[in-house]
Design a protein around this motif. Structure first.
Motif, short mmCIF file in Angstrom:
data_model
loop_
_atom_site.label_atom_id
_atom_site.label_comp_id
_atom_site.label_asym_id
_atom_site.label_seq_id
_atom_site.Cartn_x
_atom_site.Cartn_y
_atom_site.Cartn_z
N ALA A 79 63.60 15.19 15.11
CA ALA A 79 62.95 14.88 16.39
C ALA A 79 64.02 14.38 17.34
O ALA A 79 65.13 14.04 16.94
CB ALA A 79 61.88 13.82 16.18
N ASP A 80 63.67 14.34 18.62
CA ASP A 80 64.60 13.77 19.58
C ASP A 80 64.88 12.33 19.19
O ASP A 80 63.97 11.54 18.96
CB ASP A 80 64.03 13.84 21.00
N SER A 81 66.13 12.02 19.11
CA SER A 81 66.56 10.70 18.68
C SER A 81 66.46 9.72 19.83
O SER A 81 66.51 10.10 21.00
CB SER A 81 68.01 10.80 18.19
N ASP A 82 66.29 8.44 19.49
CA ASP A 82 66.34 7.41 20.52
C ASP A 82 67.73 7.39 21.15
O ASP A 82 67.88 7.06 22.30
CB ASP A 82 66.06 6.03 19.90
N ASP A 83 68.72 7.79 20.36
CA ASP A 83 70.09 7.86 20.84
C ASP A 83 70.57 9.30 20.71
O ASP A 83 71.03 9.71 19.65
CB ASP A 83 70.98 6.93 20.03
N PRO A 84 70.45 10.11 21.77
CA PRO A 84 70.84 11.52 21.68
C PRO A 84 72.32 11.73 21.43
O PRO A 84 72.74 12.81 21.04
CB PRO A 84 70.43 12.10 23.04
N ASP A 85 73.13 10.67 21.61
CA ASP A 85 74.56 10.79 21.34
C ASP A 85 74.92 10.41 19.91
O ASP A 85 76.08 10.47 19.53
CB ASP A 85 75.36 9.91 22.32
N ALA A 86 73.92 10.03 19.11
CA ALA A 86 74.19 9.67 17.72
C ALA A 86 74.73 10.89 16.97
O ALA A 86 74.40 12.03 17.29
CB ALA A 86 72.91 9.17 17.05
N GLU A 87 75.55 10.63 15.97
CA GLU A 87 76.11 11.71 15.16
C GLU A 87 75.11 12.13 14.09
O GLU A 87 74.54 11.29 13.41
CB GLU A 87 77.42 11.26 14.50
N LEU A 88 74.91 13.43 13.96
CA LEU A 88 73.98 14.00 12.99
C LEU A 88 74.76 14.92 12.06
O LEU A 88 75.32 15.92 12.49
CB LEU A 88 72.88 14.77 13.72
N ALA A 89 74.82 14.57 10.77
CA ALA A 89 75.53 15.38 9.79
C ALA A 89 74.66 16.55 9.37
O ALA A 89 73.44 16.45 9.32
CB ALA A 89 75.89 14.52 8.58
N GLY A 90 75.30 17.67 9.04
CA GLY A 90 74.54 18.84 8.62
C GLY A 90 75.39 19.84 7.86
O GLY A 90 76.61 19.73 7.79
N THR A 91 74.69 20.80 7.28
CA THR A 91 75.34 21.92 6.61
C THR A 91 74.64 23.21 7.03
O THR A 91 73.47 23.20 7.38
CB THR A 91 75.28 21.82 5.07
N ILE A 92 75.39 24.29 6.96
CA ILE A 92 74.80 25.62 7.13
C ILE A 92 75.40 26.53 6.07
O ILE A 92 76.60 26.55 5.86
CB ILE A 92 75.00 26.20 8.55
N GLN A 93 74.51 27.19 5.36
CA GLN A 93 74.91 28.17 4.35
C GLN A 93 74.69 29.55 4.93
O GLN A 93 73.57 29.91 5.32
CB GLN A 93 74.08 28.00 3.09
N LEU A 94 75.76 30.33 5.02
CA LEU A 94 75.70 31.68 5.58
C LEU A 94 75.85 32.69 4.45
O LEU A 94 76.84 32.65 3.72
CB LEU A 94 76.82 31.88 6.59
N THR A 95 74.88 33.57 4.31
CA THR A 95 74.93 34.64 3.31
C THR A 95 75.11 35.95 4.04
O THR A 95 74.36 36.26 4.97
CB THR A 95 73.64 34.66 2.46
N PHE A 96 76.11 36.72 3.61
CA PHE A 96 76.45 37.98 4.26
C PHE A 96 76.01 39.15 3.37
O PHE A 96 76.43 39.25 2.23
CB PHE A 96 77.95 38.07 4.53
N ILE A 97 75.18 40.01 3.93
CA ILE A 97 74.71 41.18 3.21
C ILE A 97 75.54 42.38 3.65
O ILE A 97 75.57 42.72 4.84
CB ILE A 97 73.21 41.44 3.50
N HIS A 98 76.23 43.00 2.69
CA HIS A 98 77.07 44.17 3.00
C HIS A 98 77.39 44.90 1.70
O HIS A 98 77.09 44.43 0.61
CB HIS A 98 78.35 43.75 3.72
N ASP A 99 78.02 46.06 1.85
CA ASP A 99 78.38 46.89 0.70
C ASP A 99 79.85 46.77 0.32
O ASP A 99 80.33 47.53 -0.52
CB ASP A 99 78.06 48.37 0.99
N GLN A 100 80.56 45.86 0.91
CA GLN A 100 81.97 45.70 0.62
C GLN A 100 82.16 45.04 -0.75
O GLN A 100 81.34 44.23 -1.17
CB GLN A 100 82.64 44.83 1.68
#
Length: 112
Positions: A79-100
């Motif tokens: 949700a919108d934080s009380d402090d929009p400048d606060a640091e938010l840690a995160g991860t993103i997992q990218l899966t690549f679909i291909h024939d290589q």
């Protein structure tokens, strides 16, 4: 209280080099930075990052508009934080679909 970390997953058929550049630009646009990344051949990448809490929705929207199918597997939508400048840690997992074939890395012999 520090905000709970966020987690994204994305699956794509797009070129992995272009997607990596797109994600890096989206993180920068969200006033963030990359802390770590792990590459698993040319099939998957995981990026650990920090962004501004007030820019989380913009980060996700940027990725979605570029054609990535982005999901949040933990179901946590920050949700919108009380402090929009606060640091938010995160991860993103990218899966690549291909024939290589898998990338082969030559690992030098360790003397000893």
């Amino acid at each position: 209280m520090r905000p709970r970390p966020i987690s994204f997953q994305a699956i794509t058929r797009q070129d992995r080099h272009q997607v990596m550049e797109l994600v890096q630009k989206a993180i920068s646009a969200a006033h963030g930075w990359v802390e770590d990344s792990q590459f698993y051949s040319n099939k998957m990448t995981t990026i650990r990052f920090v962004i501004s809490a007030g820019k989380c929705s913009e980060f996700r929207q940027t990725l979605t508009e570029s054609g990535l199918m982005v999901e949040m597997p933990n179901g946590f939508e920050p949700a919108d934080s009380d402090d929009p400048d606060a640091e938010l840690a995160g991860t993103i997992q990218l899966t690549f679909i291909h024939d290589q074939p898998d990338l082969r890395q030559t690992i030098p012999a360790v003397p000893g």
